[in-house]
Structures are given as C-alpha cells and as structure tokens.
Enzyme design. Structure first.
Site, PDB file in Angstrom:
ATOM      1  N   HIS A 321       0.828  -1.211   0.000  1.00 30.62           N
ATOM      2  CA  HIS A 321       0.000   0.000   0.000  1.00 30.62           C
ATOM      3  C   HIS A 321       0.863   1.262   0.000  1.00 30.62           C
ATOM      4  CE1 HIS A 321      -3.857  -2.121   1.710  1.00 30.62           C
ATOM      5  NE2 HIS A 321      -3.574  -2.436   0.459  1.00 30.62           N
TER       6      HIS A 321
HETATM    7  C1  LIG Z   1       0.425  -7.656  -4.815  1.00 30.27           C
HETATM    8  C2  LIG Z   1      -0.512  -6.498  -4.516  1.00 30.27           C
HETATM    9  C3  LIG Z   1      -1.748  -6.747  -3.952  1.00 30.27           C
HETATM   10  C4  LIG Z   1      -2.617  -5.687  -3.665  1.00 30.27           C
HETATM   11  N1  LIG Z   1      -3.849  -5.961  -3.137  1.00 30.27           N
HETATM   12  C5  LIG Z   1      -4.711  -4.953  -2.909  1.00 30.27           C
HETATM   13  C6  LIG Z   1      -6.026  -5.212  -2.427  1.00 30.27           C
HETATM   14  O1  LIG Z   1      -6.411  -6.363  -2.228  1.00 30.27           O
HETATM   15  N2  LIG Z   1      -6.843  -4.147  -2.189  1.00 30.27           N
HETATM   16  C7  LIG Z   1      -6.447  -2.862  -2.385  1.00 30.27           C
HETATM   17  O2  LIG Z   1      -7.237  -1.944  -2.145  1.00 30.27           O
HETATM   18  N3  LIG Z   1      -5.208  -2.587  -2.847  1.00 30.27           N
HETATM   19  C8  LIG Z   1      -4.341  -3.599  -3.118  1.00 30.27           C
HETATM   20  N4  LIG Z   1      -3.084  -3.327  -3.594  1.00 30.27           N
HETATM   21  C9  LIG Z   1      -2.691  -1.907  -3.745  1.00 30.27           C
HETATM   22  C10 LIG Z   1      -3.194  -1.287  -5.032  1.00 30.27           C
HETATM   23  O3  LIG Z   1      -2.960  -2.177  -6.117  1.00 30.27           O
HETATM   24  C11 LIG Z   1      -2.430   0.032  -5.263  1.00 30.27           C
HETATM   25  O4  LIG Z   1      -2.660   0.908  -4.167  1.00 30.27           O
HETATM   26  C12 LIG Z   1      -2.888   0.734  -6.535  1.00 30.27           C
HETATM   27  O5  LIG Z   1      -2.748  -0.102  -7.671  1.00 30.27           O
HETATM   28  C13 LIG Z   1      -2.050   1.990  -6.742  1.00 30.27           C
HETATM   29  O6  LIG Z   1      -2.401   2.559  -7.987  1.00 30.27           O
HETATM   30  P1  LIG Z   1      -1.430   3.565  -8.719  1.00 30.27           P
HETATM   31  O7  LIG Z   1      -2.137   4.019  -9.945  1.00 30.27           O
HETATM   32  O8  LIG Z   1      -0.943   4.576  -7.749  1.00 30.27           O
HETATM   33  O9  LIG Z   1      -0.134   2.708  -9.118  1.00 30.27           O
HETATM   34  P2  LIG Z   1       0.013   1.378  -9.979  1.00 30.27           P
HETATM   35  O10 LIG Z   1      -1.244   0.572  -9.955  1.00 30.27           O
HETATM   36  O11 LIG Z   1       1.280   0.755  -9.500  1.00 30.27           O
HETATM   37  O12 LIG Z   1       0.192   1.908 -11.472  1.00 30.27           O
HETATM   38  C14 LIG Z   1       1.355   2.556 -11.909  1.00 30.27           C
HETATM   39  C15 LIG Z   1       1.678   2.075 -13.308  1.00 30.27           C
HETATM   40  O13 LIG Z   1       2.687   2.893 -13.870  1.00 30.27           O
HETATM   41  C16 LIG Z   1       3.634   2.084 -14.529  1.00 30.27           C
HETATM   42  N5  LIG Z   1       4.907   2.836 -14.553  1.00 30.27           N
HETATM   43  C17 LIG Z   1       5.734   3.125 -13.520  1.00 30.27           C
HETATM   44  N6  LIG Z   1       6.759   3.879 -13.933  1.00 30.27           N
HETATM   45  C18 LIG Z   1       6.571   4.090 -15.254  1.00 30.27           C
HETATM   46  C19 LIG Z   1       7.303   4.802 -16.258  1.00 30.27           C
HETATM   47  N7  LIG Z   1       8.427   5.481 -15.960  1.00 30.27           N
HETATM   48  N8  LIG Z   1       6.845   4.778 -17.540  1.00 30.27           N
HETATM   49  C20 LIG Z   1       5.701   4.117 -17.858  1.00 30.27           C
HETATM   50  N9  LIG Z   1       4.956   3.434 -16.943  1.00 30.27           N
HETATM   51  C21 LIG Z   1       5.394   3.429 -15.667  1.00 30.27           C
HETATM   52  C22 LIG Z   1       3.688   0.818 -13.707  1.00 30.27           C
HETATM   53  O14 LIG Z   1       4.201  -0.245 -14.480  1.00 30.27           O
HETATM   54  C23 LIG Z   1       2.218   0.646 -13.348  1.00 30.27           C
HETATM   55  O15 LIG Z   1       1.525  -0.060 -14.348  1.00 30.27           O
HETATM   56  C24 LIG Z   1      -2.217  -4.362  -3.924  1.00 30.27           C
HETATM   57  C25 LIG Z   1      -0.961  -4.112  -4.518  1.00 30.27           C
HETATM   58  C26 LIG Z   1      -0.132  -5.176  -4.822  1.00 30.27           C
HETATM   59  C27 LIG Z   1       1.212  -4.886  -5.477  1.00 30.27           C
END
Ligand SMILES: Cc1cc2nc3c(=O)[nH]c(=O)nc-3n(C[C@H](O)[C@H](O)[C@H](O)COP(=O)(O)OP(=O)(O)OC[C@H]3O[C@@H](n4cnc5c(N)ncnc54)[C@H](O)[C@@H]3O)c2cc1C
Length: 388
Positions: A321
């Site tokens: 998280h």
């Molecule tokens: C194993 C796991 C289990 C989880 N389980 C839960 C759950 O059960 N319930 C819950 O509420 N939350 C859960 N989470 C947390 C939740 O997935 C995250 O809080 C959420 O996905 C965050 O979203 P975000 O858009 O901030 O980042 P992300 O979902 O990480 O998206 C960021 C994206 O940007 C891409 N990226 C990064 N840098 C670059 C770059 N320089 N150029 C191009 N692309 C790039 C990455 O590859 C990724 O696809 C879990 C997370 C994980 C890892």
C-alpha cells in the site's frame, strides 16, 4: 496507448519565473527513444514508486540528492520521493479444527483443473480422465458442481477472497484519526508457496512443523493485525541518472516507536478476538520455534509484548500500500498540479497526503476519477459522467 514503454523524463522549458511541462521522452520495448509533445498537459500516473522516480529523473526533487547522481536540478523540492508510507501486517497462524477451510476444500471449489497433477489427484490431461476410479470420478463431479454453482449463481467458495472478515477500530493510542487499526481474518492457512512468495515468510522457519500446519488438509486460520496510520516514513531515491536502474526504496518500517506500540496493541487485540472465538475455539498461536526459545515461550502461554514485537520485526510484511511520495501540499497542490511546474500533474497513490486507513486501491481509483474531472474542467471539456 503505447504499451511496454518506459517514460524516462518529463520535458520542461522555462515559463516566466517557473517551468512548464512540454512533453515526455520514453523508451519503447525495442530500446528506441522517442519524444512526444503535449499540447495541453502531462499527467504522471506511475504509482508511488514510479512517479517520484520520474520526477527525480526530470530534475524535480531535492537538489543535493539529484546532484549526487548526476541529475541537473530543474526545481528544488525536498519532498519528492519522501514521506513514503505503507501498511505492514503480521501473519498470525492458529490451528482451527472445525472452523478453517482446508486447501483441499478450496481446490475442489475451483473446479477440476485445480485438482490436476502434479499437485492434485486428477490426471494432468483431461483426455486421460476416462477410466478414473469411482472416488476420483465423484471428486471431479463435485468440483464441476461447485465451479458451475459459482459461474451461474456467484455463490460458493470460488467467490471468496478468503480475506473474509475485517475489523477496523481505534487502539486509543493517541492518533487523532477515526481509526488506526485493521485486522483481517483469513479462513484458511494457504499453501507453503503462498507463504514463501506472497507473504515472503519461510514456512520452515515460521512453523514448528510446516508439513502439518500447511498441509492440504490442515485446518489453520491466519489473522492479520495491520496498523493503518503508521507514523514512520520511508523514501524513494535514485541510485543513478539512468531510468533503467530501479530506484532505492527504503520503507523504514517501525522506525517511529509509536508504530511499535500500536503494532503490539493490534496484535494483542487479534489474540483477544481469537481467545473469544465461539464453540470449541481456535488456537493457540503458533509461535516460530526460534522466537519461542528466545523468549522462553511455551505453546498456550500468553505471549509477552517483547515476543509480539519480535514476531512483528521478523515476520511482518508489506500490504503493498505504498503512498505519499508526491504528497498533496508538498509536491502537488489541491488540483494535483506539480507545485512550480505548469501543465504537469500527478494522479495516483503518490499524491495521498498520508496513507488512507484501509486498502488503497479504491482510494486511488477515486483520485483518478477526480483527476479526470479536474483536467476536463481546466480544458473546458465535458465528461460523459462525473463522480459527483
Ligand atoms: C500484490 C498487490 C496486492 C494488492 N492488493 C490490494 C487489495 O487487495 N486491495 C487494495 O485496495 N489494494 C491492493 N493493492 C494496492 C493497489 O494495487 C495500489 O494501491 C494501486 O494499484 C495503486 O495505484 P497507482 O495508480 O498509484 O499505481 P500502480 O497501480 O502501480 O500503477 C502505476 C503504473 O505505472 C507504470 N509505470 C511506472 N513507472 C513508469 C514509467 N516510468 N513509464 C511508464 N509506466 C510506468 C507501472 O508499471 C504501473 O503499471 C495491492 C498491490 C499489490 C502490489
């Protein structure tokens, strides 16, 4: 949408006294580098690790830190990559005869394919099912019945995440927030592979006898005490000016003594819940043998605070998280605009001022929805639907 591309830099130019984003440079799957110009604005949505990494690579961050890895500082902001928050939980395992689901029961509910060789009793190839003995035919029929029940009614074990109950509450330890603790209850013990690769806990070290505690027919439950308002802060920093190098992530868990006190309190509450389990009850807590020996703990004793702290320090794991590395108020403003750079926003979990007091995915989706509204309003566009 360009897939398998890594953005390496946000491009900027002077804009009055400040800066303005003009586009991005990215590297595609074949290693080619391309520049894209943004007519309106650049929205970074690379997550709580990727977004600060990208801002830092673009020269937005702590000036001395940037200089130390050879990145020219465009905008000095000491907060980029700092204030990293995460949730940390500790798996506590208990024998639970008559209460827990066995992994065998779960596998049957996932249909015949979950029962195939090498792990299961059915042949690897369904074509070899002819001539199965009656008990395996009955097993296959039951597995088909259960998975069909799930597919047609949405009911049954296959519909469950097995994180089946959760408690949110306040420990009363002085946090001004509404609640600072979460306890998840898993109805099964999972497999040694899940312990190793998801929990990142070595079952051979954790369990007195992992073959018994995590056997396919073991009745084991796992309780997950999880403080949700940690005070400790970690950081994401560059190790070089090459975007291909993963940044260094220091989560700095339990650095603030408050977090240790809360963790022990939440673990203690989890033990109280277990102690009050109705019927024949569940327990006692399975204490890793080396910790039991170090603390003079005998199975069934009430564990000391020191033992609980040690258990957390050895076996707590990330809830995945991560948040707050481009937090609102320090790196972005209330409309997600990077402070000091025009036409540049961040929209993801990194903008949370601190980690939310529960799972982060829904909150992050709402940040995305709100970002869409803010961007549409700024550019006088109308969204088909809004969050309201
Ligand atoms: C194993 C796991 C289990 C989880 N389980 C839960 C759950 O059960 N319930 C819950 O509420 N939350 C859960 N989470 C947390 C939740 O997935 C995250 O809080 C959420 O996905 C965050 O979203 P975000 O858009 O901030 O980042 P992300 O979902 O990480 O998206 C960021 C994206 O940007 C891409 N990226 C990064 N840098 C670059 C770059 N320089 N150029 C191009 N692309 C790039 C990455 O590859 C990724 O696809 C879990 C997370 C994980 C890892």
């Amino acid at each position: 949408v360009i897939t398998h591309a890594q953005v390496e830099q946000v491009l900027m130019e002077p804009d009055g006294a400040g800066l303005r984003a003009t586009g991005v440079r990215y590297r595609d799957a074949d290693g080619r580098t391309t520049t894209i110009h943004a007519d309106r604005e650049v929205v970074v949505s690379a997550g709580a690790i990727g977004s600060p990494q990208l801002l830092l690579l673009s020269g937005i961050g702590p000036s001395e830190e940037l200089a130390s890895v050879g990145v020219e500082c465009a905008l000095d902001n000491p907060h980029v990559g700092k204030h990293l928050k995460d949730h940390l939980h500790v798996p506590l395992a208990f024998p639970a005869p008559g209460v827990a689901l066995t992994m065998t029961e779960i596998a049957i509910s996932l249909g015949p394919d979950a029962l195939r060789a090498p792990a299961g009793p059915l042949p690897a190839d369904p074509a070899d099912d002819d001539g199965l003995p009656p008990e395996l035919l009955a097993l296959k029929a039951e597995a088909e019945r259960r998975v069909t029940e799930w597919a047609t009614t949405g009911q049954g074990l296959a519909s469950s995440s097995f994180y089946d109950a959760v408690a949110f509450f306040s420990t009363g330890l002085g946090d001004p927030h509404t609640h600072d603790a979460q306890i998840g209850l898993l109805a099964c013990g999972y497999t040694p592979d899940i312990w190793k690769h998801l929990f990142r806990v070595d079952p051979d070290a954790y369990f007195d006898d992992p073959d018994v505690a995590l056997s396919a027919d073991a009745e084991t439950v796992v309780v997950l005490p999880n403080p949700v308002q940690p005070h400790s802060e970690g950081e994401v920093r560059l190790v070089s000016n090459d975007a291909a190098d993963a940044p260094r992530i220091d989560l700095n868990y339990l650095a603030d003594p408050h977090d240790v006190t809360v963790m022990v309190a939440v673990m203690r509450r989890a033990l109280e819940i277990v102690d009050h389990w109705p019927g024949a009850g569940i327990g006692p807590l399975m204490v890793p043998p080396t910790l039991a020996e170090a603390h003079g703990h005998t199975a069934g004793d009430a564990p000391s605070d020191a033992l609980l702290e040690d258990l957390a320090r050895h076996y707590a794991l990330t809830v995945y998280h991560e948040t707050s590395t481009c937090r609102m108020g320090s790196v972005v403003d209330a409309e997600l605009r990077v402070i000091g750079v025009a036409r540049l926003r961040v929209a993801d979990a990194s903008v949370m001022p601190t980690v939310v007091s529960g799972n982060t995915n829904a909150a992050t989706i709402m940040i995305g929805e709100r970002a869409a509204e803010l961007i549409a309003a700024d550019h006088r566009m109308t969204l088909a639907t809004t969050v309201g």
